[in-house]
Motif scaffolding. Structure first.
Motif, PDB file in Angstrom:
ATOM      1  N   TYR A   1      77.743  43.018  49.409  1.00 36.35           N
ATOM      2  CA  TYR A   1      79.220  41.844  48.176  1.00 36.35           C
ATOM      3  C   TYR A   1      79.360  42.249  47.614  1.00 36.35           C
ATOM      4  CZ  TYR A   1      76.412  38.779  51.330  1.00 36.35           C
ATOM      5  OH  TYR A   1      75.891  37.315  51.891  1.00 36.35           O
ATOM      6  N   THR A   2      79.907  44.067  47.439  1.00 37.50           N
ATOM      7  CA  THR A   2      80.575  44.312  46.373  1.00 37.50           C
ATOM      8  C   THR A   2      82.164  44.312  46.113  1.00 37.50           C
ATOM      9  OG1 THR A   2      81.441  46.707  45.829  1.00 37.50           O
ATOM     10  CG2 THR A   2      81.569  46.441  48.012  1.00 37.50           C
ATOM     11  N   ASN A   3      82.733  43.684  46.790  1.00 37.27           N
ATOM     12  CA  ASN A   3      83.859  42.865  46.882  1.00 37.27           C
ATOM     13  C   ASN A   3      84.246  41.808  46.454  1.00 37.27           C
ATOM     14  OD1 ASN A   3      85.041  46.307  47.246  1.00 37.27           O
ATOM     15  ND2 ASN A   3      85.082  45.563  49.795  1.00 37.27           N
ATOM     16  N   THR A   4      83.080  40.947  46.899  1.00 38.50           N
ATOM     17  CA  THR A   4      83.172  39.264  46.336  1.00 38.50           C
ATOM     18  C   THR A   4      82.471  39.275  45.175  1.00 38.50           C
ATOM     19  OG1 THR A   4      82.457  39.085  49.339  1.00 38.50           O
ATOM     20  CG2 THR A   4      82.134  37.469  47.924  1.00 38.50           C
ATOM     21  N   PHE A   5      81.925  39.542  44.664  1.00 36.26           N
ATOM     22  CA  PHE A   5      81.349  39.171  43.196  1.00 36.26           C
ATOM     23  C   PHE A   5      80.195  40.704  42.438  1.00 36.26           C
ATOM     24  CE2 PHE A   5      77.575  37.173  46.585  1.00 36.26           C
ATOM     25  CZ  PHE A   5      76.615  38.388  45.773  1.00 36.26           C
TER      26      PHE A   5
ATOM     27  N   GLY B   1      61.558  42.544  35.306  1.00 35.71           N
ATOM     28  CA  GLY B   1      61.034  41.837  35.048  1.00 35.71           C
ATOM     29  C   GLY B   1      61.599  39.924  34.880  1.00 35.71           C
ATOM     30  N   GLY B   2      62.487  40.598  35.342  1.00 30.75           N
ATOM     31  CA  GLY B   2      63.689  39.347  34.983  1.00 30.75           C
ATOM     32  C   GLY B   2      63.363  38.790  36.349  1.00 30.75           C
ATOM     33  N   ASP B   3      63.816  36.962  36.653  1.00 32.28           N
ATOM     34  CA  ASP B   3      63.411  36.315  37.575  1.00 32.28           C
ATOM     35  C   ASP B   3      64.396  35.834  38.255  1.00 32.28           C
ATOM     36  OD1 ASP B   3      63.398  35.142  35.312  1.00 32.28           O
ATOM     37  OD2 ASP B   3      61.544  33.381  35.966  1.00 32.28           O
ATOM     38  N   ARG B   4      66.058  35.931  37.507  1.00 31.55           N
ATOM     39  CA  ARG B   4      67.150  35.789  37.926  1.00 31.55           C
ATOM     40  C   ARG B   4      68.181  36.403  38.060  1.00 31.55           C
ATOM     41  NH1 ARG B   4      67.486  31.880  32.677  1.00 31.55           N
ATOM     42  NH2 ARG B   4      67.181  34.174  31.405  1.00 31.55           N
ATOM     43  N   PHE B   5      69.135  35.770  38.683  1.00 36.26           N
ATOM     44  CA  PHE B   5      70.114  36.962  38.952  1.00 36.26           C
ATOM     45  C   PHE B   5      71.534  36.296  38.156  1.00 36.26           C
ATOM     46  CE2 PHE B   5      68.645  39.697  43.022  1.00 36.26           C
ATOM     47  CZ  PHE B   5      67.454  39.800  41.929  1.00 36.26           C
ATOM     48  N   GLY B   6      72.419  36.821  38.098  1.00 33.64           N
ATOM     49  CA  GLY B   6      73.282  36.195  36.863  1.00 33.64           C
ATOM     50  C   GLY B   6      74.705  36.605  38.530  1.00 33.64           C
ATOM     51  N   VAL B   7      75.911  36.084  38.762  1.00 31.51           N
ATOM     52  CA  VAL B   7      76.233  35.903  40.134  1.00 31.51           C
ATOM     53  C   VAL B   7      77.645  35.661  39.304  1.00 31.51           C
ATOM     54  CG1 VAL B   7      77.781  36.045  42.537  1.00 31.51           C
ATOM     55  CG2 VAL B   7      74.774  35.744  41.509  1.00 31.51           C
ATOM     56  N   VAL B   8      78.743  36.549  39.194  1.00 29.99           N
ATOM     57  CA  VAL B   8      80.179  35.973  38.899  1.00 29.99           C
ATOM     58  C   VAL B   8      81.325  36.655  39.957  1.00 29.99           C
ATOM     59  CG1 VAL B   8      82.055  36.234  37.841  1.00 29.99           C
ATOM     60  CG2 VAL B   8      80.235  36.580  36.343  1.00 29.99           C
ATOM     61  N   TRP B   9      82.212  35.453  40.681  1.00 27.62           N
ATOM     62  CA  TRP B   9      82.547  35.427  41.534  1.00 27.62           C
ATOM     63  C   TRP B   9      84.041  36.302  41.588  1.00 27.62           C
ATOM     64  CZ3 TRP B   9      80.631  34.315  45.935  1.00 27.62           C
ATOM     65  CH2 TRP B   9      79.606  33.054  46.499  1.00 27.62           C
ATOM     66  N   ASP B  10      84.813  37.401  42.079  1.00 25.13           N
ATOM     67  CA  ASP B  10      85.765  37.653  41.757  1.00 25.13           C
ATOM     68  C   ASP B  10      86.694  36.677  41.833  1.00 25.13           C
ATOM     69  OD1 ASP B  10      88.245  38.925  41.508  1.00 25.13           O
ATOM     70  OD2 ASP B  10      87.435  39.821  43.614  1.00 25.13           O
TER      71      ASP B  10
END
Length: 1204
Positions: free
Chosen positions: A1124-1128, A1136-1145
């Motif tokens: 999803y390189t062109n999506t977000f 040890g991170g247990d979360r991903f943070g995502v920002v839409w384009d």
């Protein structure tokens, strides 16, 4: 510069044509002179920087039309000024900035008339005051307190049986003293007001010859001041606020402060932002004999013990001398101003420089001893201009009177950076020679700088540690001014930036609450000499800490709040309850673990007794390997990280033993920074109990053992192994966590989420041979054959060792790119990953990229086309250069820095942890970039990289000596760095040759950071793929927020762990992972989650083998980022991170026409009405993508949270 230049033609002065200046321009560039009028701009604006200077002094295009005069060539004066600007200031821009700065820090002439009218009124009030008959001091104080005015009697206070009296007569003279009458006043920091000092001369009839004894003069002075306060308070013609203020919180130096009320009257000088200070002084014909005020005399005699009367009172005598010298200092400054035209401007530059570094009043912490030491800077410049009074036929030569202000400013910095006040006294040139013997000053004062009257030591009471800090600051500024490169804003760095921040200034910062201090041995004499119990306590703390730390520190500074005003009803000043102790480490001695005392055979037993008395139970008699038996103090540490705390441990011990200050009263933040780079206690306990070698030293030993085992296989390999080069951050002391092994037996004792085994990369280079094939695909096959042979030989020669050949990475399909490796796990549990470097690959890849074959003179048209094969070769060449050329070279440079600077490795680890905790490391910013970025805070211009630490050279002043200071320096740099301009870091030395640049790719460069070195002039190796503009701006915002939070240290409210907690409110959605499925979860920044509970129970699984570098969270992150390189944009904490943070384009959320291969998952836009025509628009299919992520992360993803 050009605005004030004039020329003479035929006896007439004809000004050059200039543009019409606005009022603001005139206000910014016009000098404050007595015979020139100044336009009031209405606002007391701060200096606006280079842009303001350029706008004010930009040359004006002259018209060449009809009726205009022709342009004239520059005059001689103009040419001289231009030449001086280019040669002296390095650039004309710097001179323009200096010229524009000076008027902005001086009082505005248009606002002075109300002050003049007020002073006339005040003069009339003071000269018409009635007399007060002589009376007992306590009786006089009781009368005044009834009127709301207290008398600031100092110690020893008068008693009922006192046989002398106090009285009041109107002043015999009133003189304006200080900097104001000479027009050399300088704006203080934080909006503090200009000070106009009035020396009110007390009639000599009020004093007796013996008033120098036991504070009698100060008591009479205090009554005189209180009487003036009561009279002014009752005056109907003066509408002012009255307060007391004591310099250095010494009641003997109390003055009366008058601040106008904003009543808009003709004498309201509120807009001037000034205050009037009344200082009672003695007349020149005072009855008090001057010879009784020498440093060696004792003027406090209140004890029956005769020894008390023989103890000198140098600080008491200096305080009394200050009532005699205001007029002398005024005349000295006037003479200096007349003798050297540039004195005023040089003093202004020096005071601005000092104020920015805490050597003056302000709302923030100030350096002890400099809160009310304005005369020091004038005396310092006078010493340089007029020279030094000879002592033992050695004296300093005077400087020429023709020096410019900048030259004089630099000369002052040069003197401060070189002169050691602790060892050498300085005496201003005096007309009458030495009034007191010079040796008396040196014997009874820590530091000596005697003024032009040859009586007062202006450094009396100033701790040596404060002067050591001043020398460090001066040296650092000179290094910046002498730097060959001017990439940074030099003027702003020297004069405009606030340099009072604790963490970037000191290697160790300790906050001490002295309100509960109980000195082990207090001295009444010290209390009376220093003026108050608080001053005596601080002086004792400073002296004992200097003795305890010894040569471990280059500077030991005490900082506290500036003296504040107090109401007239409060007699004594409020002393600070909180001190900040700032230490600048000596890198050669700061971290030693043993302090040596006297030997057992010492002939003087008192030396050993003092040593044991000072250190208490820490002192012990020890025998060393060389046979010596000496008194020693050993500082026990449990880890390498704790070694950096040794100076703080010494401070804590001294304060506990000698002042009974427990751990709650002494606060430092080093342990908080240490914790964020450690595994949880429960996990560390397992490793410590197993007895295995851990840490960087254990990893290096394991690497050396493996190299020996590999080289022992030369007889079993077709080619001999020539070089093994490590390229792993664990092998250059740069990994966030100390390396730990993980054997199968040890893994059974750990929970599932603490079984991560990092793999350390290395490069194998074999001897040169012509047997290698000349085709890229065949070379990769030969590498696999080598790996198989090495694996079989290693497993047969080393019992318990496991090796396996990894054919690809699962993503790259190229047949010509290096993708194979050999994974090795030693019997102790250390994992290594080996790759083979064959230099012929570069030549073959270049042929594919350039389209030229083995015969370059023959052109092959088919090879000129650049398509998929060409891009494949470009990608392979980029990987080759980064992995086999730059990575080993970078590793060697970083390893050298670790040995050169003890604080570099901890700084890198801390900065990496900070970037990782904010989800930008590894995925967007590479580890190598962070290492180079941190190196910029240590290497400077790289001129001393080739020197050995023990070669005797002077370490640069700005080099951090602790990880806390290094971390703060990097954060400060990131918040201000204009990454559009790039950064050059001299990492490899001046003789390093530039390496091959990365090949030009068909893909555009996404990284906006450009960090270049000697071998990477283009700055593409480590930043070509990131961070992009979004991440770079995010890092800048994070650095600003972190920097602002670090300032809470001055309030004692800094929670270190909060710096590494990442907010998630700005993400469009958050992917939560199952912690039980994460092998690295024990490295989570919130370590409380990684221990205890159901995640801490180990599960035995004998069939599960060790998997180096196995990190499912990282694999899922890489897949999502690639798909999803062109999506977000996706962010995560690799540790040890247990979360991903995502920002839409955001652009994909806007409707757009549908097209094939659009590059993102889309869904048709719903029509608003059934009758509306279908336009074929699509938008981002957010719901579908979320479902795909859940499917891809099945078993790992716990939930997805969409944030609105």
């Amino acid at each position: 510069m050009a605005l004030n230049l004039k020329r003479k033609r035929d006896g007439d002065v004809t000004p050059r044509k200039t543009r019409k200046l606005s009022e603001d321009d005139l206000d910014a560039v016009s000098d404050v002179e007595e015979d020139e009028s100044e336009v009031d701009a209405g606002e007391d604006d701060e200096w606006g920087g280079i842009e303001m200077a350029q706008n004010m002094t930009a040359p004006v295009a002259e018209s060449t039309g009809p009726g205009t005069k022709p342009k004239l060539p520059p005059s001689g004066e103009e040419l001289r000024v231009i030449k001086d600007a280019s040669s002296l200031f390095k650039s004309s821009t710097f001179k323009l900035q200096v010229d524009a700065l000076l008027p902005t820090v001086r009082p505005k002439a248009a606002r002075i008339p109300p002050l003049d009218r007020f002073l006339q009124t005040l003069h009339g009030v003071l000269t018409n005051l009635p007399s007060v008959a002589p009376q007992h001091p306590l009786e006089a104080a009781r009368k005044l307190i009834k009127k709301g005015v207290s008398v600031p009697f100092c110690l020893p206070q008068p008693l009922e049986d006192t046989n002398w009296k106090v009285a009041f007569e109107k002043p015999s003279d009133i003189t304006m003293v200080g900097s104001w009458p000479n027009k050399i006043s300088v704006k203080a920091k934080d909006g503090c007001k200009f000070g106009i000092d009035l020396a009110v001369e007390m009639p000599s009839d009020l004093f007796q010859e013996k008033d120098y004894l036991n504070g009698r003069f100060f008591h009479k002075r205090a009554f005189y001041l209180a009487t003036l306060a009561e009279a002014i308070q009752n005056s109907k013609s003066l509408n002012v606020e009255l307060t007391y203020q004591s310099a250095s919180n010494d009641p003997r130096l109390t003055k009366l402060v008058l601040e106008p009320r904003n009543d808009e009257t003709h004498d309201d000088f509120t807009k001037l932002n000034a205050r009037v200070c009344i200082v009672p002084v003695l007349p020149a014909n005072s009855r008090i004999p001057l010879q009784r005020l020498s440093p060696s005399h004792s003027n406090i005699r209140i004890s029956a013990d005769g020894d008390f009367a023989s103890i000198p009172t140098p600080l008491y005598n200096s305080a009394l001398l200050m009532a005699l010298i205001p007029r002398a200092h005024l005349l000295s400054a006037f003479t200096l101003n007349e003798h050297t035209p540039s004195f005023g401007d040089a003093l202004t530059l020096l005071r601005v420089w000092a104020n920015q570094r805490g050597y003056g009043e302000g709302s923030r912490l100030c350096v002890r001893g400099f809160d009310s030491l304005g005369s020091f800077w004038t005396v310092l410049l006078g010493l340089l201009v007029f020279g030094e009074e000879s002592v033992n036929k050695a004296k300093r030569k005077p400087l020429g009177r023709g020096l410019s202000s900048y030259q004089l400013f630099r000369a002052a910095l040069d003197f401060l950076s070189r002169h050691d006040f602790e060892k050498t006294a300085a005496f201003h040139k005096a007309n009458q020679g030495h009034r007191f013997p010079p040796e008396e000053y040196e014997a009874h004062h820590e530091a000596v700088l005697v003024d032009s009257s040859s009586t007062l030591n202006v450094l009396a009471g100033v701790p040596i540690g404060s002067l050591q800090l001043l020398r460090t600051d001066a040296r650092k500024t000179l290094e910046e001014l002498n730097a060959t490169s001017v990439a940074n804003d030099l003027f702003s760095n020297v004069f405009l930036q606030d340099k009072r921040d604790l963490l970037t200034r000191f290697d160790t910062v300790i906050r001490v609450d002295i309100s509960s201090a109980q000195p082990r041995s207090s001295s009444l004499h010290s209390t009376l000499d220093t003026g108050s119990p608080a001053n005596a306590l601080i002086s004792s703390i400073t002296a004992l800490l200097r003795e305890g730390l010894g040569n471990r520190v280059n500077a030991l500074a005490i900082l506290h709040s500036s003296p504040s005003t107090r109401p007239l009803s409060q007699a004594l000043p409020t002393s600070p309850n909180v001190l900040y102790i700032g230490l600048i480490h000596d890198p050669q001695n700061a971290l030693r673990l043993v302090d040596h005392g006297p030997a057992a055979e010492e002939s003087d037993p008192s030396i050993a007794e003092h040593f044991r008395e000072f250190w208490g139970d820490k002192a012990e008699l020890r025998r060393f390997k060389d046979g010596r038996i000496i008194e020693s103090v050993v500082w026990d540490i449990k880890s390498a990280d704790e070694r950096s705390r040794v100076p703080a441990m010494i401070v804590r011990h001294v304060l506990q033993r000698h002042f009974n200050l427990d751990a709650t009263a002494v606060q430092s933040w080093q342990s908080g920074f240490d914790q964020v780079t450690k595994l949880p206690e429960a996990v560390s306990r397992v490793y410590m109990g197993s007895g295995v070698a851990v840490g960087f030293k254990g990893a290096m030993v394991a690497f050396d053992s493996l190299v020996k085992a590999l080289k022992a296989l030369n007889e079993q390999l077709p080619l001999s192994l020539a070089v093994v080069s490590p390229i792993s951050e664990q092998l250059r002391y740069a990994s966030v966590f100390s390396p730990v092994p993980l054997s199968e037996s040890l893994a059974q004792s750990l929970p599932q989420n603490a079984r991560y085994l990092p793999s350390m990369e290395m490069i194998l280079q074999f001897e040169k041979s012509a047997k290698w094939p000349d085709e890229l695909r065949a070379i990769q096959k030969i590498k696999l054959a080598f790996f198989e042979r090495i694996a079989m030989a290693l497993m047969s020669s080393v019992k318990g060792l496991k090796a396996r050949v990894v054919v690809g990475d699962g993503v790259t399909t190229s047949k010509i790119q290096d993708v194979s490796r050999l994974d090795i796990v030693t019997p102790e549990g250390w994992a290594f990953s080996a790759r083979i470097w064959h230099d012929r690959e570069a030549t073959l890849l270049d042929r594919l990229i350039t389209g030229k074959g083995a015969l370059p003179h023959i052109n092959f048209p088919s090879q000129k086309k650049k398509g998929k094969a060409n891009q494949e070769a470009v990608d392979a060449k980029e990987v080759y250069l980064r992995r086999f050329i730059h990575a080993p070279r970078h590793h060697r440079a970083i390893t050298a820095l670790n040995h050169r600077f003890s604080a570099y490795s901890p700084t890198v680890r801390l900065v990496k942890r900070w970037l990782a905790s904010h989800w930008v490391l590894h995925g967007h910013i590479s580890e190598e970039v962070v290492e180079i970025l941190c190196a910029s805070a240590f290497v400077g211009d790289g001129s001393d990289l080739h020197l050995e630490p023990d070669s005797g050279f002077i370490e640069r002043s700005g080099v951090p000596g602790s990880k806390e200071r290094g971390f703060a320096s990097v954060v400060q740099f990131l918040k201000d760095w204009k990454w559009e301009e790039g950064l050059f870091v001299p990492l490899y030395g001046p003789e390093s040759a530039a390496g091959d640049p990365l090949p030009a790719s068909n893909n555009s460069r996404s990284g906006v950071w450009k960090i270049s070195t000697e071998v990477d002039r283009e700055g593409n190796v480590w930043t070509v793929h990131g961070p992009d503009a979004m991440v770079a701006n995010r890092v800048r915002a994070l650095a600003k927020a972190t920097w602002d939070y670090l300032q809470n240290m001055e309030e004692g409210e800094l929670d270190v762990k909060a710096i590494f907690i990442h907010p998630t409110d700005d993400y469009d959605f958050v992917v939560r992972l199952d912690p039980s499925a994460l092998p690295r979860y024990a490295q989570n920044i919130d370590s409380s989650l990684a221990i205890g509970g159901r995640y801490m129970n180990p599960r035995e699984d004998p069939d599960e083998s060790l998997r180096p570098e196995f990190d499912p969270a990282r694999s899922l992150y890489d897949d999502l980022q690639r798909i999803y390189t062109n999506t977000f944009k996706i962010f995560c904490d690799p540790f040890g991170g247990d979360r991903f943070g995502v920002v839409w384009d955001p652009s994909l959320r806007q409707p757009r026409p549908f097209r094939v291969l659009g590059g993102f998952s889309s869904t048709p836009v719903k029509k608003q009405k059934e009758t509306e025509k279908d336009k074929g628009l699509v938008v981002l299919n957010e719901a579908g993508i979320l479902c795909e992520i859940e499917r891809l992360g099945a078993g790992l993803v716990r939930e997805l949270t969409v944030q609105v």
